[in-house]
Scaffold this motif. Sequence first.
Motif, PDB file in Angstrom:
ATOM      1  N   MET A  61      -1.698  17.120  -3.686  1.00  0.00           N
ATOM      2  CA  MET A  61      -1.265  18.483  -3.975  1.00  0.00           C
ATOM      3  C   MET A  61       0.204  18.528  -4.376  1.00  0.00           C
ATOM      4  SD  MET A  61      -3.877  20.413  -3.710  1.00  0.00           S
ATOM      5  CE  MET A  61      -3.093  22.027  -3.635  1.00  0.00           C
ATOM      6  N   THR A  62       1.031  17.802  -3.635  1.00  0.00           N
ATOM      7  CA  THR A  62       2.486  17.859  -3.873  1.00  0.00           C
ATOM      8  C   THR A  62       2.996  16.696  -4.712  1.00  0.00           C
ATOM      9  OG1 THR A  62       2.986  16.627  -1.845  1.00  0.00           O
ATOM     10  CG2 THR A  62       2.800  19.030  -1.671  1.00  0.00           C
ATOM     11  N   GLY A  63       2.202  15.618  -4.799  1.00  0.00           N
ATOM     12  CA  GLY A  63       2.663  14.438  -5.524  1.00  0.00           C
ATOM     13  C   GLY A  63       3.711  13.644  -4.764  1.00  0.00           C
ATOM     14  N   LYS A  64       3.831  13.903  -3.442  1.00  0.00           N
ATOM     15  CA  LYS A  64       4.862  13.221  -2.661  1.00  0.00           C
ATOM     16  C   LYS A  64       4.254  12.085  -1.851  1.00  0.00           C
ATOM     17  CE  LYS A  64       8.056  17.110  -2.337  1.00  0.00           C
ATOM     18  NZ  LYS A  64       8.826  18.019  -1.442  1.00  0.00           N
ATOM     19  N   ILE A  65       5.102  11.089  -1.597  1.00  0.00           N
ATOM     20  CA  ILE A  65       4.685   9.925  -0.817  1.00  0.00           C
ATOM     21  C   ILE A  65       4.635  10.316   0.657  1.00  0.00           C
ATOM     22  CG2 ILE A  65       5.348   7.586  -0.131  1.00  0.00           C
ATOM     23  CD1 ILE A  65       6.795   7.379  -2.855  1.00  0.00           C
ATOM     24  N   VAL A  66       3.526   9.953   1.334  1.00  0.00           N
ATOM     25  CA  VAL A  66       3.410  10.265   2.760  1.00  0.00           C
ATOM     26  C   VAL A  66       3.430   9.003   3.622  1.00  0.00           C
ATOM     27  CG1 VAL A  66       2.171  12.423   2.322  1.00  0.00           C
ATOM     28  CG2 VAL A  66       0.869  10.298   2.633  1.00  0.00           C
ATOM     29  N   TRP A  67       3.174   7.854   3.018  1.00  0.00           N
ATOM     30  CA  TRP A  67       3.218   6.614   3.819  1.00  0.00           C
ATOM     31  C   TRP A  67       3.310   5.424   2.881  1.00  0.00           C
ATOM     32  CZ3 TRP A  67      -0.129   2.322   4.430  1.00  0.00           C
ATOM     33  CH2 TRP A  67       0.174   1.487   5.522  1.00  0.00           C
TER      34      TRP A  67
ATOM     35  N   VAL B  35       0.850  -1.190   0.000  1.00  0.00           N
ATOM     36  CA  VAL B  35       0.000   0.000   0.000  1.00  0.00           C
ATOM     37  C   VAL B  35       0.889   1.244   0.000  1.00  0.00           C
ATOM     38  CG1 VAL B  35      -1.737   1.313   1.269  1.00  0.00           C
ATOM     39  CG2 VAL B  35      -1.838  -1.197   1.224  1.00  0.00           C
ATOM     40  N   LEU B  36       0.494   2.242  -0.807  1.00  0.00           N
ATOM     41  CA  LEU B  36       1.221   3.503  -0.901  1.00  0.00           C
ATOM     42  C   LEU B  36       0.207   4.653  -0.819  1.00  0.00           C
ATOM     43  CD1 LEU B  36       4.132   4.665  -1.532  1.00  0.00           C
ATOM     44  CD2 LEU B  36       3.337   4.870  -3.895  1.00  0.00           C
ATOM     45  N   VAL B  37       0.502   5.657   0.032  1.00  0.00           N
ATOM     46  CA  VAL B  37      -0.360   6.825   0.163  1.00  0.00           C
ATOM     47  C   VAL B  37       0.401   8.044  -0.331  1.00  0.00           C
ATOM     48  CG1 VAL B  37      -1.695   8.268   1.743  1.00  0.00           C
ATOM     49  CG2 VAL B  37      -1.581   5.778   2.101  1.00  0.00           C
ATOM     50  N   THR B  38      -0.221   8.837  -1.212  1.00  0.00           N
ATOM     51  CA  THR B  38       0.429   9.980  -1.851  1.00  0.00           C
ATOM     52  C   THR B  38      -0.418  11.238  -1.647  1.00  0.00           C
ATOM     53  OG1 THR B  38       1.260   8.486  -3.550  1.00  0.00           O
ATOM     54  CG2 THR B  38       1.421  10.803  -4.007  1.00  0.00           C
TER      55      THR B  38
ATOM     56  N   MET C  58       8.682  -4.770  -1.710  1.00  0.00           N
ATOM     57  CA  MET C  58       8.490  -4.936  -3.152  1.00  0.00           C
ATOM     58  C   MET C  58       9.431  -4.036  -3.944  1.00  0.00           C
ATOM     59  SD  MET C  58       4.954  -4.703  -5.396  1.00  0.00           S
ATOM     60  CE  MET C  58       4.734  -2.934  -5.232  1.00  0.00           C
ATOM     61  N   VAL C  59       9.666  -2.799  -3.462  1.00  0.00           N
ATOM     62  CA  VAL C  59      10.472  -1.857  -4.238  1.00  0.00           C
ATOM     63  C   VAL C  59      11.908  -1.747  -3.740  1.00  0.00           C
ATOM     64  CG1 VAL C  59       8.466  -0.501  -4.901  1.00  0.00           C
ATOM     65  CG2 VAL C  59       9.716   0.096  -2.822  1.00  0.00           C
ATOM     66  N   GLY C  60      12.196  -2.268  -2.540  1.00  0.00           N
ATOM     67  CA  GLY C  60      13.568  -2.250  -2.051  1.00  0.00           C
ATOM     68  C   GLY C  60      13.976  -1.003  -1.305  1.00  0.00           C
ATOM     69  N   TRP C  61      13.075  -0.028  -1.182  1.00  0.00           N
ATOM     70  CA  TRP C  61      13.364   1.175  -0.397  1.00  0.00           C
ATOM     71  C   TRP C  61      12.736   1.034   0.998  1.00  0.00           C
ATOM     72  CZ3 TRP C  61      12.577   2.811  -5.696  1.00  0.00           C
ATOM     73  CH2 TRP C  61      13.652   3.536  -6.238  1.00  0.00           C
ATOM     74  N   SER C  62      13.361   1.652   1.977  1.00  0.00           N
ATOM     75  CA  SER C  62      12.750   1.702   3.301  1.00  0.00           C
ATOM     76  C   SER C  62      11.697   2.793   3.332  1.00  0.00           C
ATOM     77  CB  SER C  62      13.813   1.969   4.366  1.00  0.00           C
ATOM     78  OG  SER C  62      14.338   3.286   4.217  1.00  0.00           O
ATOM     79  N   GLN C  63      10.847   2.769   4.375  1.00  0.00           N
ATOM     80  CA  GLN C  63       9.817   3.797   4.503  1.00  0.00           C
ATOM     81  C   GLN C  63      10.435   5.179   4.645  1.00  0.00           C
ATOM     82  OE1 GLN C  63       7.056   4.268   8.024  1.00  0.00           O
ATOM     83  NE2 GLN C  63       5.621   3.328   6.544  1.00  0.00           N
ATOM     84  N   ALA C  64      11.550   5.255   5.405  1.00  0.00           N
ATOM     85  CA  ALA C  64      12.222   6.546   5.604  1.00  0.00           C
ATOM     86  C   ALA C  64      12.748   7.094   4.283  1.00  0.00           C
ATOM     87  CB  ALA C  64      13.364   6.386   6.596  1.00  0.00           C
ATOM     88  N   GLU C  65      13.187   6.214   3.387  1.00  0.00           N
ATOM     89  CA  GLU C  65      13.709   6.660   2.089  1.00  0.00           C
ATOM     90  C   GLU C  65      12.602   7.103   1.147  1.00  0.00           C
ATOM     91  OE1 GLU C  65      17.738   4.058   1.384  1.00  0.00           O
ATOM     92  OE2 GLU C  65      15.816   3.000   1.300  1.00  0.00           O
ATOM     93  N   LEU C  66      11.407   6.533   1.307  1.00  0.00           N
ATOM     94  CA  LEU C  66      10.306   6.842   0.392  1.00  0.00           C
ATOM     95  C   LEU C  66       9.537   8.101   0.794  1.00  0.00           C
ATOM     96  CD1 LEU C  66       8.829   3.293  -0.296  1.00  0.00           C
ATOM     97  CD2 LEU C  66       9.938   4.775  -1.960  1.00  0.00           C
TER      98      LEU C  66
END
Length: 921
Positions: A388-394, A382-385, A402-410
């Motif tokens: 307004m800004t197009g940025k990932i919030v959670w 699950v990804l929450v964006t 699945m993507v190999g990034w940590s939550q802090a990096e995303l």
Amino acid sequence: MADSLQAPLPPEAPYSEETIRLMVAQALTSGQVAVVVTRADDGHPIVWADDSFTALTGYPLDETLGRSHVFLHGPGTDEESVARMRARMHGDDATTNTLLLYRKGGTPFWDRVVIVPIHDSTGQTTHHAHIHTDATADIVREWTLAAEDALAENRADRLELNNLVVGAMTEHVDYRQAAAALARTAIPQLADWGILILFDDDGRPDLLTVVAADPAKSAVTRTVEANLRDRMSRFPLTYLLPGLDRALSSQPWEPIPPVPVDLGLLAERVDSAAAMQALYDLGLGARLPVPLNTPARLLGLMVLEARNPDRFDVPTVVTTTLLRSRVTSVLDKIRHYQERRPTDPTSPPRRRSATVDTGPRVDDSAGMEIAVRALRTSELPVLVTDTMTGKIVWANDPYCRMVGWSQAELVGRSWQTVHASQPDEAYTAQKIDALMAGSTVTTTQLSRRKDGTRFWSRMTVTPVHDARGEITHTFAVHAEATETVVTEHVQAAEAELAANRGNRLELITQAVDALTGQDDYHQAAEALARVAVPELADWGFIVLFGDDGRPDHVTDIVADPAQHASARTARRDLRSWLAPSCGLTATPHKARPDDLLVPQPFDVDRLDTVVPDRLVMEALHDLGLGAQLAVPLFARDRTLGMLVLNAHDPDRFDVATVVTATLLRNRVGTVLDTIRLYQTERQAVLTLQHRLLPPTTTVDGLDTATVYRPSARAEIGGDWYDVFPLGERGTMLAVGDVVGHDMAAAAAMGQLSVLLRARSWNSGSPGTTLSILVQALDGMGWDDLASVVCMRWQPTADGGCHLEYANLGHVAPFVRLPDGSVYHLPAAHGLPLGLHDPTVDVPQDELDLPAGAVLVLYTDGLVERRDRPLKVGLADLARALRDAPDGTAAQIRDHLLARLVHEQPEDDLCLLVVRGTTASG
């Protein structure tokens, strides 16, 4: 007559009657035709036949005279054509015909015969001359040419069958499993049922499997298989399955035609009513033997069976011939690899399927809370964006994995971080409009992981409203959909591929053929590049990775020969552009076999910053920097390397090309890895073999030269040589041969050579040494067989030597005297080690050799070949030794090898050449 046949023919024309007679006589005695004379009565008995007829049919003269040609008939002989031919024989004209006949051993051949009437002085026909020619090769060639139209109609299917069979085999590193895969894949496509038999090193049947095209007949095949397996130990294969003689003795390139099944003969030889009934149930019409033979040995035999003889039409025979050459090479490499390194591959752990206990029903509010908790903690990414800004919030943990990034990096990054390409603007606008209108949207997006690998993600995006009802965020549930998308792409490409499916499959077939024709790993990769790159791209290369995952070997290919100069220039600074040009910095060895192949535009700006040499950059532009398609080459448990395809025009990599590259990737990886494993183990085996050979010691006053060469079918065996000093008691010389061509034989050889050295040091006398050795091996329970010749060389004051000589079962050495004469030493006085009675002492001979004499010890691989008797090989060795230069031991050794040994001998061999250099003080 023989002398007159050699007389030169006069050049002028017209030729005289005598000249014509000489021409005819030369033709009839050339061995190219066979001549038979029959008497012109009702039975047409044979009254004379030449030697060529005996050679053609296998029947000696005493089994031919007085018989009609009918004794050569058999299943498939066209008796109606024979009757018409006999009716025409009563006339005055010559008659021609082509018939299927049978040699004495039962092997069929096509005979083209011309029958000419012979008259007496009254004009009456008294005899007929039958001029026979073996037309088998011509008939098969005619079949092949006649098959072209039929093959053209289903050429793609035939090529696909070849690729399917090779692909199924290369999934296995176990020889028997690969053979079973061959049978399961090929037999149902080519016949009603069939048998696959593997042979061991001694040519005995070792593995038997029976396969039917109809799965409902599996019980029937088991009955046939059990009966054959039970009887193979008691009867020859040609007795159990008549008609296989020619196939079992054929060469790899020799075409094998189908043969009718002789039901009467088969019924006589099958001793079980149940087995015979099973054979009838499977179908007994025609048999097509398919030998699986390399130039060195017969690996096995696939016997195709059909109820209807017409099943084996010309296209099927041609396809089978093509398939035979391909699968034999693959099977042989797998056999070599397994012999070097037997393995028991374990299956990957099974993934347990989750079970859900629904429990009692819940109300709506509780259900909503469970759903929210499920989305936060389940395996659904699950990804929450922020809209307004197009940025990932959670992002939850499954998405991060699945993507190999940590939550802090995303968190805080743009949603485009995980997108591998810019979405289509019109398509994106349509989806955004739907979201802003409050609708849930489902879409598929090409995404990328942190390590650079790409995958397709199918997501369901739901708008999230604030208290005022405005959309502030999007809540996207993702699912990896690479396999589904690839399937959709492949299905979408079918119409386009249909037009050139045959060409694509032929490319894959050529690539697999190029690989299976190689034994060297790097050369195999180069062969693959030469086939694939010019067909799929403007230029490209294959990079192979070492065990550390770094580039280890690179082969570059250009499609246009005019660009070879640019390729040479680019190769000068290979390391500077290789990694950034194909994404090697993104650790491609972590790529997965199901990753989608996606063409990418070249990042020319980045490449320009890492290539300092302007000439190299210009060369790369000349080669083409429009688009790139990187094709990882996967093996069983690793990424071997990458096939990197480059093109001037980004549109070069259309759907058909990408699908073809995907198919190619799936087919060639395991074949390439089999070659890698084979070469690795082969090198290890050769190293072991040379380490097991005892080190020869330089002995003052003695000139020695040695050599060991492996056979064509094995790189390790039991042949060895030894030279070691015994102090004042002289020098011990030994050559031996342990039976076998495997690791066990090599281990027995190493054990035996050490024991021989130790016993020689204690005793010195060859006879005593071998007697003690026989007793020691008997006490150890040694169950191998080995021949050995052992000598003690003691220099004499006149520059010659005194020899003591003992031999157990070995070929006797040769001696050349200073006057050039050559003689054989006495033959063995005892049975080989393992058979010699330990209570019987080993006798020895003694002789004196003059100064300048040469001694040659060897194993039978130097003189023995399948195509000639041993005594012929010994005579050749004697002649070669007599003709050898009066030089050093090394020069004599090289001369003998050049005269006697092919580039790859049939059996492994050892050679030891010895001569004295100085007189003893």
